[in-house]
Motif scaffolding. Structure first.
Motif, mmCIF file in Angstrom:
data_model
loop_
_atom_site.group_PDB
_atom_site.id
_atom_site.type_symbol
_atom_site.label_atom_id
_atom_site.label_comp_id
_atom_site.label_asym_id
_atom_site.label_seq_id
_atom_site.Cartn_x
_atom_site.Cartn_y
_atom_site.Cartn_z
ATOM 1 N N PRO A 187 5.493 16.457 -24.042
ATOM 2 C CA PRO A 187 4.995 15.471 -25.009
ATOM 3 C C PRO A 187 5.541 15.751 -26.417
ATOM 4 C CG PRO A 187 3.203 16.298 -23.635
ATOM 5 C CD PRO A 187 4.388 17.179 -23.365
ATOM 6 N N LEU A 188 6.100 14.757 -27.054
ATOM 7 C CA LEU A 188 6.637 14.947 -28.400
ATOM 8 C C LEU A 188 5.540 15.282 -29.402
ATOM 9 C CD1 LEU A 188 9.382 12.174 -28.622
ATOM 10 C CD2 LEU A 188 9.650 14.594 -28.065
ATOM 11 N N THR A 189 4.310 14.938 -29.075
ATOM 12 C CA THR A 189 3.191 15.289 -29.953
ATOM 13 C C THR A 189 2.944 16.797 -29.975
ATOM 14 O OG1 THR A 189 1.693 14.822 -28.113
ATOM 15 C CG2 THR A 189 2.013 13.081 -29.744
ATOM 16 N N ASN A 190 3.497 17.507 -28.991
ATOM 17 C CA ASN A 190 3.342 18.964 -28.923
ATOM 18 C C ASN A 190 4.532 19.712 -29.527
ATOM 19 O OD1 ASN A 190 0.948 18.542 -27.603
ATOM 20 N ND2 ASN A 190 1.734 19.022 -25.560
ATOM 21 N N VAL A 191 5.443 18.965 -30.159
ATOM 22 C CA VAL A 191 6.640 19.588 -30.740
ATOM 23 C C VAL A 191 6.355 19.988 -32.185
ATOM 24 C CG1 VAL A 191 9.058 19.256 -31.359
ATOM 25 C CG2 VAL A 191 8.181 18.321 -29.215
ATOM 26 N N HIS A 192 6.562 21.260 -32.483
ATOM 27 C CA HIS A 192 6.331 21.776 -33.843
ATOM 28 C C HIS A 192 7.375 21.198 -34.803
ATOM 29 C CE1 HIS A 192 4.433 24.394 -36.656
ATOM 30 N NE2 HIS A 192 5.397 25.284 -36.737
ATOM 31 N N PHE A 193 8.641 21.306 -34.414
ATOM 32 C CA PHE A 193 9.739 20.682 -35.148
ATOM 33 C C PHE A 193 10.992 20.762 -34.299
ATOM 34 C CE2 PHE A 193 10.067 25.140 -36.310
ATOM 35 C CZ PHE A 193 11.429 25.400 -36.336
ATOM 36 N N MET A 194 12.034 20.066 -34.720
ATOM 37 C CA MET A 194 13.316 20.092 -34.025
ATOM 38 C C MET A 194 14.388 20.578 -34.995
ATOM 39 S SD MET A 194 16.458 18.400 -33.491
ATOM 40 C CE MET A 194 17.588 18.220 -32.114
ATOM 41 N N LEU A 195 15.155 21.570 -34.584
ATOM 42 C CA LEU A 195 16.291 22.066 -35.362
ATOM 43 C C LEU A 195 17.575 21.660 -34.666
ATOM 44 C CD1 LEU A 195 16.794 25.432 -37.142
ATOM 45 C CD2 LEU A 195 18.523 24.673 -35.524
ATOM 46 N N ASN A 196 18.461 20.995 -35.401
ATOM 47 C CA ASN A 196 19.719 20.499 -34.851
ATOM 48 C C ASN A 196 20.895 21.169 -35.548
ATOM 49 O OD1 ASN A 196 21.578 18.822 -33.465
ATOM 50 N ND2 ASN A 196 21.578 17.342 -35.138
ATOM 51 N N MET A 197 21.884 21.579 -34.758
ATOM 52 C CA MET A 197 23.101 22.189 -35.295
ATOM 53 C C MET A 197 24.306 21.363 -34.874
ATOM 54 S SD MET A 197 22.201 26.189 -34.466
ATOM 55 C CE MET A 197 21.602 25.762 -32.826
ATOM 56 N N ASP A 198 24.991 20.800 -35.854
ATOM 57 C CA ASP A 198 26.160 19.961 -35.565
ATOM 58 C C ASP A 198 27.232 20.261 -36.611
ATOM 59 O OD1 ASP A 198 27.927 18.049 -34.748
ATOM 60 O OD2 ASP A 198 26.524 16.366 -34.861
ATOM 61 N N MET A 199 28.334 20.864 -36.176
ATOM 62 C CA MET A 199 29.432 21.265 -37.065
ATOM 63 C C MET A 199 28.967 22.366 -38.037
ATOM 64 S SD MET A 199 31.205 17.532 -37.768
ATOM 65 C CE MET A 199 32.490 18.236 -38.816
ATOM 66 N N ILE A 200 28.794 23.564 -37.518
ATOM 67 C CA ILE A 200 28.385 24.700 -38.345
ATOM 68 C C ILE A 200 29.456 25.792 -38.383
ATOM 69 C CG2 ILE A 200 25.917 24.287 -38.050
ATOM 70 C CD1 ILE A 200 25.904 26.552 -35.957
ATOM 71 N N GLY A 201 30.692 25.415 -38.000
ATOM 72 C CA GLY A 201 31.732 26.419 -37.846
ATOM 73 C C GLY A 201 32.806 26.453 -38.913
ATOM 74 N N ARG A 202 32.658 25.658 -39.975
ATOM 75 C CA ARG A 202 33.710 25.614 -40.997
ATOM 76 C C ARG A 202 33.084 25.798 -42.383
ATOM 77 N NH1 ARG A 202 38.283 22.819 -38.749
ATOM 78 N NH2 ARG A 202 39.275 22.866 -40.798
ATOM 79 N N TYR A 203 32.409 26.915 -42.566
ATOM 80 C CA TYR A 203 31.720 27.183 -43.827
ATOM 81 C C TYR A 203 32.690 27.159 -44.998
ATOM 82 C CZ TYR A 203 28.871 29.540 -47.363
ATOM 83 O OH TYR A 203 28.190 29.861 -48.508
ATOM 84 N N ASN A 204 32.299 26.412 -46.026
ATOM 85 C CA ASN A 204 33.083 26.289 -47.252
ATOM 86 C C ASN A 204 32.278 26.919 -48.380
ATOM 87 O OD1 ASN A 204 34.232 25.417 -49.694
ATOM 88 N ND2 ASN A 204 34.964 23.500 -48.783
ATOM 89 N N GLU A 205 32.796 27.996 -48.938
ATOM 90 C CA GLU A 205 32.070 28.741 -49.970
ATOM 91 C C GLU A 205 31.736 27.858 -51.167
ATOM 92 O OE1 GLU A 205 30.175 31.493 -52.226
ATOM 93 O OE2 GLU A 205 30.724 31.706 -50.112
ATOM 94 N N GLU A 206 32.622 26.965 -51.537
ATOM 95 C CA GLU A 206 32.369 26.103 -52.688
ATOM 96 C C GLU A 206 31.237 25.117 -52.420
ATOM 97 O OE1 GLU A 206 35.920 24.185 -53.938
ATOM 98 O OE2 GLU A 206 37.003 26.064 -54.350
ATOM 99 N N ARG A 207 31.162 24.623 -51.217
ATOM 100 C CA ARG A 207 30.123 23.654 -50.865
ATOM 101 C C ARG A 207 28.834 24.328 -50.442
ATOM 102 N NH1 ARG A 207 28.040 21.293 -46.107
ATOM 103 N NH2 ARG A 207 27.461 19.086 -46.315
ATOM 104 N N GLY A 208 28.939 25.358 -49.622
ATOM 105 C CA GLY A 208 27.767 25.942 -48.989
ATOM 106 C C GLY A 208 27.391 25.144 -47.753
ATOM 107 N N ILE A 209 26.299 25.520 -47.116
ATOM 108 C CA ILE A 209 25.841 24.776 -45.942
ATOM 109 C C ILE A 209 24.746 23.800 -46.358
ATOM 110 C CG2 ILE A 209 24.233 26.643 -45.322
ATOM 111 C CD1 ILE A 209 24.573 25.693 -42.383
ATOM 112 N N GLY A 210 24.855 22.583 -45.860
ATOM 113 C CA GLY A 210 23.819 21.595 -46.120
ATOM 114 C C GLY A 210 22.733 21.683 -45.072
ATOM 115 N N ILE A 211 21.495 21.558 -45.506
ATOM 116 C CA ILE A 211 20.366 21.564 -44.576
ATOM 117 C C ILE A 211 19.557 20.287 -44.813
ATOM 118 C CG2 ILE A 211 18.339 22.783 -43.714
ATOM 119 C CD1 ILE A 211 19.486 25.362 -44.750
ATOM 120 N N GLY A 212 19.619 19.397 -43.854
ATOM 121 C CA GLY A 212 18.908 18.138 -43.948
ATOM 122 C C GLY A 212 17.491 18.242 -43.421
ATOM 123 N N GLY A 213 16.708 17.212 -43.686
ATOM 124 C CA GLY A 213 15.338 17.144 -43.190
ATOM 125 C C GLY A 213 14.306 17.820 -44.065
ATOM 126 N N TYR A 214 14.716 18.240 -45.256
ATOM 127 C CA TYR A 214 13.841 19.030 -46.139
ATOM 128 C C TYR A 214 12.548 18.297 -46.503
ATOM 129 C CZ TYR A 214 12.635 22.008 -50.172
ATOM 130 O OH TYR A 214 11.998 22.846 -51.057
#
Length: 315
Positions: A187-214
């Motif tokens: 049941p989705l009502t029993n889900v605490h939260f969902m973490l999604n990882m899509d394209m996390i392999g090309r870290y750019n020091e100038e940009r940093g990593i974006g984290i959505g859903g804040y």
């Protein structure tokens, strides 16, 4: 005495080694992406043999890690869909469950499919060329498997269950997550939260990593407050909507977190290859992700915030 000293030393070495073994590993990430983004899998296309091979690989890793099948007695959730003039396309999600006997479950996901040889994209991409998708999204699957390892081997029984999902058909319009959220195995009502990882392999020091859903849970600012990982900096975005699988969970009133290292010149091109992967930085990103997950587990409940609520607050 010497024998006892030897045993103590050996135990310390073993304990230290074991403690490090379940931490995210750059070498394992490199190996996983190296396989998924190899020409052998021909771009892991939906409705193509390479996509099936990729899903079998993930299921095998889930089983070896000790995860229970997440869809009854199967690791697979099969589905069909139509897209434009293409009908009855087949794909499947790969689902593994870590049962900690808890009331609520955390979902961690990453899509395994990519463009394949681009046959289903109406000439938008060079047809016949292999699009290996090392960053998009073999990097996310590698991250998923590292988190499976962490939460199955860290020696702790967490206060939440975990459902690990590798989605199919994401490149065809978020089809796997669309199907799962309409046909959830828990049941989705029993889900605490969902973490999604899509394209996390090309870290750019100038940009940093974006984290959505804040802004999708009232508690996220407190969860993020002290989270930091040396060598990695990040910025947040409030929206739970987007062009990846977390979108469908957000639309079903589940708080989300979305990890993404950003666009690059190889996006959706045959040049998105494993040689350009930044595995060391990805391992650090995963450690940051573990901090966020751990912090979120301090709350028995996260309070979902939808788009309507945010619009009201702006007035």
């Amino acid at each position: 005495m010497k024998y006892l000293l030897f045993l103590a030393t050996a135990a310390t070495v073993y304990s230290t080694s074991y403690a490090q073994d379940y931490q995210p590993s750059a070498s394992r990430i490199q190996k996983t992406v190296g396989y998924l983004a190899s020409n052998k899998l021909k771009g892991r296309g939906t409705n193509e043999k390479g996509g099936i091979k990729a899903s079998n690989y993930v299921a095998k890793q889930f089983k070896q890690a000790g995860l229970m099948p997440g869809n009854g007695d199967s690791y697979f959730q099969d589905f069909t869909f139509d897209r434009k003039e293409h009908h009855n396309l087949t794909s499947r999600n790969v689902i593994g469950f870590l049962d900690n006997g808890a009331a609520k479950t955390i979902i961690i996901g990453a899509h395994y499919d990519h463009l394949g040889t681009a046959a289903l994209f109406d000439g938008k991409y060079p047809v016949g060329q292999i699009h290996n998708g090392a960053d998009d999204n073999a990097s996310g699957v590698a991250g998923l498997l590292e988190l499976v390892r962490y939460f199955t081997e860290n020696g702790q029984k967490e206060p939440f269950n975990f459902l690990f999902i590798s989605f199919g058909g994401e490149e065809m319009g978020l089809q796997g997550s669309k199907y799962f959220t309409s046909n959830p195995t828990i049941p989705l009502t029993n889900v605490h939260f969902m973490l999604n990882m899509d394209m996390i392999g090309r870290y750019n020091e100038e940009r940093g990593i974006g984290i959505g859903g804040y802004a999708t849970a009232q508690e996220w600012p407190a969860v993020f407050k002290d989270a930091q990982e040396p060598g990695i900096h990040y910025f947040t975005d409030g929206s739970g909507k987007g062009a990846s699988d977390h979108h469908n969970f957000f639309m079903h009133q589940v708080p989300v977190i979305f990890l993404h290292t950003g666009p690059h010149d190889d996006y959706h091109k045959p040049t998105d290859d494993v040689e350009k992967l930044k595995a060391k930085e990805e391992a650090l990103i995963l450690k940051l992700g573990i901090q966020l997950i751990t912090n979120a587990m301090k709350y028995t409940e996260l309070h979902y915030v939808g788009e309507e609520k945010k619009e009201e607050e702006k007035k």
